[in-house]
Design an enzyme around this catalytic site. Structure first.
Site, PDB file in Angstrom:
ATOM      1  N   ASN A  69       0.860  -1.185   0.000  1.00  0.00           N
ATOM      2  CA  ASN A  69       0.000   0.000   0.000  1.00  0.00           C
ATOM      3  C   ASN A  69       0.897   1.236   0.000  1.00  0.00           C
ATOM      4  O   ASN A  69       1.483   1.579   1.022  1.00  0.00           O
ATOM      5  CB  ASN A  69      -0.893  -0.035   1.251  1.00  0.00           C
ATOM      6  CG  ASN A  69      -1.745   1.214   1.376  1.00  0.00           C
ATOM      7  OD1 ASN A  69      -1.807   2.048   0.473  1.00  0.00           O
ATOM      8  ND2 ASN A  69      -2.404   1.359   2.523  1.00  0.00           N
ATOM      9  N   TRP A  70       0.974   1.860  -1.146  1.00  0.00           N
ATOM     10  CA  TRP A  70       1.866   3.026  -1.288  1.00  0.00           C
ATOM     11  C   TRP A  70       1.308   4.271  -0.606  1.00  0.00           C
ATOM     12  O   TRP A  70       1.987   5.283  -0.499  1.00  0.00           O
ATOM     13  CB  TRP A  70       2.115   3.338  -2.766  1.00  0.00           C
ATOM     14  CG  TRP A  70       2.854   2.271  -3.516  1.00  0.00           C
ATOM     15  CD1 TRP A  70       3.378   1.095  -3.013  1.00  0.00           C
ATOM     16  CD2 TRP A  70       3.168   2.257  -4.922  1.00  0.00           C
ATOM     17  NE1 TRP A  70       3.979   0.376  -4.011  1.00  0.00           N
ATOM     18  CE2 TRP A  70       3.865   1.058  -5.197  1.00  0.00           C
ATOM     19  CE3 TRP A  70       2.921   3.138  -5.968  1.00  0.00           C
ATOM     20  CZ2 TRP A  70       4.322   0.732  -6.476  1.00  0.00           C
ATOM     21  CZ3 TRP A  70       3.364   2.821  -7.231  1.00  0.00           C
ATOM     22  CH2 TRP A  70       4.066   1.636  -7.487  1.00  0.00           C
ATOM     23  N   LYS A  71       0.039   4.240  -0.217  1.00  0.00           N
ATOM     24  CA  LYS A  71      -0.630   5.414   0.369  1.00  0.00           C
ATOM     25  C   LYS A  71      -0.466   6.613  -0.572  1.00  0.00           C
ATOM     26  O   LYS A  71      -0.408   6.398  -1.791  1.00  0.00           O
ATOM     27  CB  LYS A  71      -0.121   5.666   1.792  1.00  0.00           C
ATOM     28  CG  LYS A  71      -0.214   4.387   2.646  1.00  0.00           C
ATOM     29  CD  LYS A  71      -0.043   4.599   4.114  1.00  0.00           C
ATOM     30  CE  LYS A  71      -0.174   3.269   4.848  1.00  0.00           C
ATOM     31  NZ  LYS A  71      -0.093   3.385   6.295  1.00  0.00           N
ATOM     32  N   SER A 120       3.843  -1.867  10.185  1.00  0.00           N
ATOM     33  CA  SER A 120       5.308  -1.906  10.338  1.00  0.00           C
ATOM     34  C   SER A 120       5.929  -3.243   9.924  1.00  0.00           C
ATOM     35  O   SER A 120       6.904  -3.682  10.535  1.00  0.00           O
ATOM     36  CB  SER A 120       5.707  -1.529  11.773  1.00  0.00           C
ATOM     37  OG  SER A 120       5.280  -0.211  12.068  1.00  0.00           O
ATOM     38  N   HIS A 157      -9.518   1.303   5.180  1.00  0.00           N
ATOM     39  CA  HIS A 157      -8.217   1.490   5.843  1.00  0.00           C
ATOM     40  C   HIS A 157      -8.405   2.437   7.031  1.00  0.00           C
ATOM     41  O   HIS A 157      -9.218   3.372   6.962  1.00  0.00           O
ATOM     42  CB  HIS A 157      -7.202   2.058   4.849  1.00  0.00           C
ATOM     43  CG  HIS A 157      -5.801   2.022   5.380  1.00  0.00           C
ATOM     44  ND1 HIS A 157      -5.337   2.944   6.284  1.00  0.00           N
ATOM     45  CD2 HIS A 157      -4.800   1.140   5.176  1.00  0.00           C
ATOM     46  CE1 HIS A 157      -4.077   2.643   6.595  1.00  0.00           C
ATOM     47  NE2 HIS A 157      -3.726   1.551   5.936  1.00  0.00           N
ATOM     48  N   GLU A 164      -5.096  -4.643  10.786  1.00  0.00           N
ATOM     49  CA  GLU A 164      -4.051  -3.636  10.959  1.00  0.00           C
ATOM     50  C   GLU A 164      -4.285  -2.884  12.263  1.00  0.00           C
ATOM     51  O   GLU A 164      -5.102  -1.947  12.301  1.00  0.00           O
ATOM     52  CB  GLU A 164      -4.069  -2.637   9.802  1.00  0.00           C
ATOM     53  CG  GLU A 164      -3.808  -3.243   8.444  1.00  0.00           C
ATOM     54  CD  GLU A 164      -3.246  -2.216   7.464  1.00  0.00           C
ATOM     55  OE1 GLU A 164      -2.173  -2.481   6.921  1.00  0.00           O
ATOM     56  OE2 GLU A 164      -3.858  -1.161   7.270  1.00  0.00           O
ATOM     57  N   GLU A 207      -6.802   4.859   8.010  1.00  0.00           N
ATOM     58  CA  GLU A 207      -6.607   6.275   7.686  1.00  0.00           C
ATOM     59  C   GLU A 207      -7.876   6.864   7.064  1.00  0.00           C
ATOM     60  O   GLU A 207      -8.174   8.045   7.256  1.00  0.00           O
ATOM     61  CB  GLU A 207      -5.375   6.436   6.774  1.00  0.00           C
ATOM     62  CG  GLU A 207      -4.096   6.197   7.572  1.00  0.00           C
ATOM     63  CD  GLU A 207      -2.948   5.602   6.788  1.00  0.00           C
ATOM     64  OE1 GLU A 207      -2.965   5.629   5.544  1.00  0.00           O
ATOM     65  OE2 GLU A 207      -2.007   5.086   7.430  1.00  0.00           O
ATOM     66  N   GLY A 219       2.910   2.592  10.722  1.00  0.00           N
ATOM     67  CA  GLY A 219       3.841   3.694  10.515  1.00  0.00           C
ATOM     68  C   GLY A 219       4.596   4.099  11.761  1.00  0.00           C
ATOM     69  O   GLY A 219       5.251   5.141  11.795  1.00  0.00           O
ATOM     70  N   GLY A 225       2.983  -0.949   4.243  1.00  0.00           N
ATOM     71  CA  GLY A 225       3.011   0.468   3.893  1.00  0.00           C
ATOM     72  C   GLY A 225       4.413   0.912   3.529  1.00  0.00           C
ATOM     73  O   GLY A 225       4.910   0.620   2.436  1.00  0.00           O
ATOM     74  N   GLY A 226       5.071   1.582   4.461  1.00  0.00           N
ATOM     75  CA  GLY A 226       6.375   2.201   4.202  1.00  0.00           C
ATOM     76  C   GLY A 226       7.385   1.295   3.503  1.00  0.00           C
ATOM     77  O   GLY A 226       8.056   1.722   2.548  1.00  0.00           O
TER      78      GLY A 226
HETATM   79  P1  13P Z   1       3.256   0.616   7.596  1.00  0.00           P
HETATM   80  O1  13P Z   1       3.753  -0.683   7.004  1.00  0.00           O
HETATM   81  O2  13P Z   1       3.966   1.828   7.041  1.00  0.00           O
HETATM   82  O3  13P Z   1       3.212   0.568   9.085  1.00  0.00           O
HETATM   83  O4  13P Z   1       1.736   0.789   7.095  1.00  0.00           O
HETATM   84  C1  13P Z   1       0.847  -0.257   7.288  1.00  0.00           C
HETATM   85  C2  13P Z   1      -0.395   0.045   6.546  1.00  0.00           C
HETATM   86  O5  13P Z   1      -1.173   0.891   6.941  1.00  0.00           O
HETATM   87  C3  13P Z   1      -0.642  -0.677   5.284  1.00  0.00           C
HETATM   88  O6  13P Z   1      -1.935  -0.467   4.823  1.00  0.00           O
END
Ligand code: 13P
Length: 261
Positions: free
Chosen positions: A10-12, A220, A102, A174, A104, A180, A241-242
């Site tokens: 997930n590149w956000k 993470s 998600h 999640e 967010e 993050g 994510g990251g």
């Molecule tokens: P991180 O891997 O950056 O913690 O993000 C997780 C996430 O929200 C994937 O959708």
């Protein structure tokens, strides 16, 4: 029933369409150099909407086995909904997946379980697999309510879907406190909730359906922790994510099986 693991990046809100093309290519090369077997692990990219056409073009041109999807979808089929993107539009761009609910989006856009369920239904109507996100905030975990809270989210979302659509879904657990933050849930933490989610899906839709639904962990995830999380019985992949923005790191995550050996 054997569930093929899914590693979804997930590149956000990162990477423009040129950067997206470059990252998809670099990931593909990294996996090719490692003789990666896509029949053992499915690899998905979840870029921003504006990158999807470029990701489609590059994956088609190089005949990549990497699949992709979007980060959100409208509950509506079409019409006067300025700024929204329909499931049909995503299907036309070759999306296999769409992330719905998600944390967010729940936090910043006030999405409810009902709306998340409607989004999942819209995706399924267009032949796209929804990745339904659930998970608790830190205060809820500290109160020891994380399992009940997450299962209530599952109940709320799946109430919109029912037994016919449920088998075609994917879930991502999640925990918000692990997103993050570098604060990864322990493998036992991940298994506790992923196992409880599978138990609830079995209670709602029967054991066979529950055994066929992939449940991902997210929060993470990195190459250094993925293998121990993937070793848990009810964890069928990761929503990353990251670490998915670094092709070398994400390719290692996709190759988690080599890290176990
Ligand atoms: P991180 O891997 O950056 O913690 O993000 C997780 C996430 O929200 C994937 O959708």
């Amino acid at each position: 029933m054997a569930r093929i693991p899914l590693m979804a990046g997930n590149w956000k809100m990162n990477l423009d369409h040129l950067e997206a093309t470059a990252l998809a290519q670099r990931l593909y090369w990294a996996l090719r150099d490692a003789n990666f077997d896509y029949s053992k692990v499915e690899v998905a990219l979840i870029p921003p909407f504006t990158d999807l056409r470029s990701v489609q073009t590059v994956t088609d041109a190089d005949n990549m086995a990497i699949v992709y999807g979007a980060q959100d979808v409208s509950v509506h089929a079409a019409g006067a909904y300025t700024g929204e993107i329909s499931a049909h539009m995503l299907a036309k761009l070759g999306c296999s997946f769409v992330v719905v609910g998600h944390s967010e989006r729940r936090q910043y856009h006030g999405e409810t379980d009902q709306e998340v369920g409607e989004k999942a239904k819209a995706a399924l109507g267009a032949g796209i697999t929804p990745i339904i996100c659930v998970g608790e905030a830190l205060a809820i975990r500290k109160a020891g309510e994380h399992v009940a809270y997450t299962l209530a989210q599952i109940d709320g979302v799946y109430a919109e879907l029912g037994p016919t659509l449920a088998p075609a879904t994917t879930v991502a657990y999640e925990p918000v406190w692990a997103i993050g933050t570098g604060e990864v849930a322990t493998p036992a933490d991940a298994q506790e909730v992923c196992g409880a989610i599978r138990g609830r899906l079995a209670a709602l839709f029967g054991r066979e359906t529950a055994e066929g639904i992939r449940i991902l962990y997210g929060g993470s995830v990195k190459a250094s922790n993925v293998a121990s999380i993937m070793a848990e019985a009810d964890v069928d992949g990761a929503l990353v994510g990251g670490a998915s923005l670094d092709p070398a790191e994400f390719s290692k995550i996709c190759r988690f099986a080599e890290l176990i050996a």
